[in-house]
Design a protein around this motif. Structure first.
Motif, PDB file in Angstrom:
ATOM      1  N   ASP A  21       0.848  -1.196   0.000  1.00 27.65           N
ATOM      2  CA  ASP A  21       0.000   0.000   0.000  1.00 27.65           C
ATOM      3  C   ASP A  21       0.884   1.246   0.000  1.00 27.65           C
ATOM      4  OD1 ASP A  21      -1.867   1.989   0.461  1.00 27.65           O
ATOM      5  OD2 ASP A  21      -2.082   1.524   2.594  1.00 27.65           O
ATOM      6  N   SER A  22       0.720   2.092  -1.034  1.00 27.21           N
ATOM      7  CA  SER A  22       1.603   3.273  -1.142  1.00 27.21           C
ATOM      8  C   SER A  22       1.017   4.511  -0.480  1.00 27.21           C
ATOM      9  CB  SER A  22       1.871   3.581  -2.621  1.00 27.21           C
ATOM     10  OG  SER A  22       0.684   4.075  -3.240  1.00 27.21           O
ATOM     11  N   GLY A  26      -4.716   1.404   3.717  1.00 30.13           N
ATOM     12  CA  GLY A  26      -4.904   0.027   4.171  1.00 30.13           C
ATOM     13  C   GLY A  26      -5.140  -0.980   3.057  1.00 30.13           C
ATOM     14  N   ILE A  27      -5.137  -0.490   1.803  1.00 28.13           N
ATOM     15  CA  ILE A  27      -5.397  -1.357   0.649  1.00 28.13           C
ATOM     16  C   ILE A  27      -4.213  -1.270  -0.305  1.00 28.13           C
ATOM     17  CG2 ILE A  27      -6.864  -1.623  -1.411  1.00 28.13           C
ATOM     18  CD1 ILE A  27      -9.176  -0.511   0.388  1.00 28.13           C
ATOM     19  N   GLY A  28      -3.668  -2.408  -0.666  1.00 31.25           N
ATOM     20  CA  GLY A  28      -2.567  -2.425  -1.634  1.00 31.25           C
ATOM     21  C   GLY A  28      -2.999  -1.750  -2.925  1.00 31.25           C
ATOM     22  N   ASP A  29      -2.039  -1.199  -3.662  1.00 30.93           N
ATOM     23  CA  ASP A  29      -2.403  -0.455  -4.872  1.00 30.93           C
ATOM     24  C   ASP A  29      -1.314  -0.592  -5.941  1.00 30.93           C
ATOM     25  OD1 ASP A  29      -0.389   1.333  -3.894  1.00 30.93           O
ATOM     26  OD2 ASP A  29      -1.919   2.360  -2.692  1.00 30.93           O
ATOM     27  N   TRP A 425       6.516  -7.262   4.752  1.00 29.65           N
ATOM     28  CA  TRP A 425       7.733  -6.621   4.218  1.00 29.65           C
ATOM     29  C   TRP A 425       8.817  -6.448   5.285  1.00 29.65           C
ATOM     30  CZ3 TRP A 425       8.321  -6.679  -0.756  1.00 29.65           C
ATOM     31  CH2 TRP A 425       7.187  -6.732  -1.579  1.00 29.65           C
ATOM     32  N   ASN A 426       8.407  -6.137   6.518  1.00 29.47           N
ATOM     33  CA  ASN A 426       9.409  -5.960   7.576  1.00 29.47           C
ATOM     34  C   ASN A 426       8.743  -6.164   8.938  1.00 29.47           C
ATOM     35  OD1 ASN A 426       8.152  -3.446   8.345  1.00 29.47           O
ATOM     36  ND2 ASN A 426       9.252  -2.444   6.664  1.00 29.47           N
ATOM     37  N   GLY A 427       9.487  -5.890  10.014  1.00 28.56           N
ATOM     38  CA  GLY A 427       8.983  -6.147  11.363  1.00 28.56           C
ATOM     39  C   GLY A 427       8.265  -4.971  11.991  1.00 28.56           C
ATOM     40  N   PHE A 433       3.328  -3.172   5.397  1.00 34.84           N
ATOM     41  CA  PHE A 433       2.402  -3.215   4.250  1.00 34.84           C
ATOM     42  C   PHE A 433       1.713  -1.872   4.062  1.00 34.84           C
ATOM     43  CE2 PHE A 433      -2.227  -3.743   3.359  1.00 34.84           C
ATOM     44  CZ  PHE A 433      -2.142  -4.004   2.001  1.00 34.84           C
ATOM     45  N   THR A 434       1.340  -1.250   5.176  1.00 37.09           N
ATOM     46  CA  THR A 434       0.606   0.019   5.117  1.00 37.09           C
ATOM     47  C   THR A 434       0.911   0.836   6.366  1.00 37.09           C
ATOM     48  OG1 THR A 434      -1.603   1.018   4.968  1.00 37.09           O
ATOM     49  CG2 THR A 434      -1.443  -0.999   6.255  1.00 37.09           C
TER      50      THR A 434
END
Length: 561
Positions: A21-22, A26-29, A425-427, A433-434
């Motif tokens: 999510d950029s 909260g939603i990937g895009d 993606w990470n901790g 992600f968002t």
């Protein structure tokens, strides 16, 4: 068989809602995907298959399309899409779109017209029937529970929807419908997309008599599959699509085909028949299905898995082509389903990768598979988002004496949300992600399992996948060699060879949590052996293969010359 770029490719599936999510909603895009292209390039994949990004009311997460030539606002704009395509092509990556043409959304302009009156010119774009004896036109059940017919008061008729009632089926008998679809496909291909993954494409042709299915005693609805799975005109429709569209472009085509057999798949994929290049079958992911399909989740045997995989390997060896996958947006996570997502998560994830990628066919990696993402046991049904899961749960809860904990157990094992939790993606919070509240909860294990950790560890699952993909580019036998199953009756070991010219690859996979001993001397004696890949750091390549000790979930590939 001819050599084609798509035979040598490795494909990576992106489920855009859950990838990255950029903008923090909260939603990937689409912009989020563009930001991660260097990561995918580093992995080494060649093709990205993008699950639907078209304008949609989102009843079935984008598989209900309102406008085929617009982008869903949550995902961004057509400008964002054009930028993604350009950035992919600059990196030598190809983009395959999802083609969903068995049905549209009930909000699509065609359907709005179609339902407006019986004499509307687009009435016949969909499948309308009068009721029978005060009930539906027939007893077919929808894939998402309940009747496959929806009554429409305005015109006093029913329309067919094999999926959600917001996904009316298109009428492929109508040549105008087919021409509209072909024009839309050309529009995307002229934009520069590199192919299509075709959603339930073997459902297009329906038996025009629309007979009843055979219902179980006491059941109102029945599976009507034999009247639309590989229906009477399906090959004709696909040959026409190929002639009018697909053959004009150098593209990849793969058809999702629930219920397809090897014999049918040969017809769909044989080069001289001019239909598609590959199909997705569902036999191996259906292992353990009981009377209630996947929700029963019964034990399965290793010999059953080997039999299915080998049948498809041999069946399409000389004619046709295989697509190879363990998981996708509709299937639970591979390491949870076929491996061990606890103590042996890393070993079994690597073993599963070898087992699949060394077979003949084009391998597909589903997002997060390359870091060993797992299923997630959501604390309650309120956390689930998938329409299929929610409908099934609601329907079952109406039955007397049903234990909701038992239903949740089935959902943890086989529900579609397992595949749809955001990529880790990470901790940091929400796994990177968002920055907002994710549309579906992140798997709680994201601090241990994430991309950042995987990239920092040279022994990670990520680099193992990277090496497998490199091997495919180096070893012609992986792409074109013949397949032969070994140890057919073995319930722990999946072993096979791939042979071409003077070369044999020996692939051995231990599917158990126990150490094993096996002999491969009859294959290796007198041959020079070279170890190509293994998940056992202690294996040197000099071992005597006439007596091999295998660690739990160990895998290795030797090249014999």
């Amino acid at each position: 068989m001819s050599e084609q770029w798509w035979k040598e490719s490795v494909i990576y599936q992106i489920y855009p809602r859950s990838f990255h999510d950029s903008n923090g909603d909260g939603i990937g895009d689409i912009k989020g995907i563009t930001e991660k292209l260097d990561y995918l390039k580093k992995l080494g994949v060649d093709v990205i298959w993008l699950s639907p990004v078209y304008d949609s009311p989102n009843d079935d997460n984008g598989y209900d399309i309102r406008n085929y030539r617009e982008i869903m606002k949550e995902f961004g704009s057509m400008g964002d899409f054009d930028e993604l395509l350009e950035e992919m092509h600059q990196r030598g990556l190809k983009l395959v779109m999802d083609l969903v043409v068995n049905h549209t959304s009930d909000e699509h302009a065609w359907f709005v017209e179609s339902r407006s009156s019986k004499d509307n010119p687009k009435r016949d774009y969909y499948i309308w029937k009068p009721g029978k004896d005060g009930r539906e036109p027939n007893n077919w059940v929808s894939a998402f529970s309940g009747s496959a017919w929806q009554y429409d008061e305005k015109t006093d008729e029913y329309y067919l929807h094999l999926f959600s009632k917001k996904q009316p089926d298109l009428n492929w008998e109508n040549p105008d419908v087919r021409e509209e679809v072909y024009q839309m496909m050309r529009w995307w291909l002229d934009k520069g997309v590199d192919g299509f993954r075709m959603d339930v494409i073997n459902f297009l042709s329906k038996d025009q008599r629309f007979p009843d299915g055979e219902a179980e005693p006491g059941q109102r609805f029945a599976d009507g599959g034999r009247f639309f799975v590989q229906g009477p005109r399906i090959h004709e429709f696909l040959q026409e699509m190929n002639q009018k569209v697909l053959s004009k472009y150098d593209i990849l085509t793969v058809g999702e085909m629930p219920g397809v057999t090897v014999e049918e798949a040969k017809k769909f994929t044989a080069e001289d028949r001019n239909e598609l290049q590959m199909v997705f079958h569902f036999e191996h992911v259906g292992l353990g299905d009981g009377p209630n399909g996947k929700w029963d989740n019964l034990p399965w045997k290793m010999t059953e898995l080997k039999e299915i995989m080998s049948k498809w390997q041999k069946g399409l060896e000389k004619k046709g082509w295989n697509s190879l996958y363990w998981n996708n947006h509709d299937q639970p996570r591979a390491v949870s389903r076929f491996g061990d997502d606890g103590q042996y998560r890393e070993q079994s994830a690597k073993m599963l990768a070898v087992c699949l990628h060394m077979m003949k066919g084009t391998p597909y990696i589903y997002q997060g598979e390359e870091i060993g993402m797992t299923n997630v046991p959501f604390p309650s049904i309120e956390e689930c988002r998938d329409i299929e899961t929610l409908n099934w749960y609601e329907e079952r809860m109406k039955d007397e004496g049903v234990d909701s904990a038992k239903l949740l157990e089935a959902i943890y094992a086989r529900g579609r949300d397992n595949a749809r939790t955001p990529v880790q993606w990470n901790g940091s919070e929400h796994a990177g992600f968002t920055t907002g509240e994710p549309w579906l909860s992140v798997n709680p294990n994201y601090k241990e399992i994430n991309v950042e950790k995987a990239l920092a560890d040279p022994e990670s699952i990520f680099y193992f996948y990277q090496k497998l993909i490199e091997l495919r580019k180096q070893e012609e036998t992986i792409v074109h060699g013949d397949y032969q199953l070994l140890l057919e009756e073995d319930e722990e070991i999946f072993a096979y060879t791939r042979s071409m010219k003077e070369e044999t690859l020996l692939i051995v996979c231990n599917f158990s949590s126990n150490a094993q001993k096996r002999s491969f001397g009859n294959i290796t004696d007198g041959k020079h052996q070279q170890l190509l890949i293994t998940n056992n750091r202690k294996r040197t390549g000099q071992e005597n293969l006439s007596e091999v000790a295998l660690q739990p979930y160990e895998t290795f590939v030797y090249k014999l010359t």
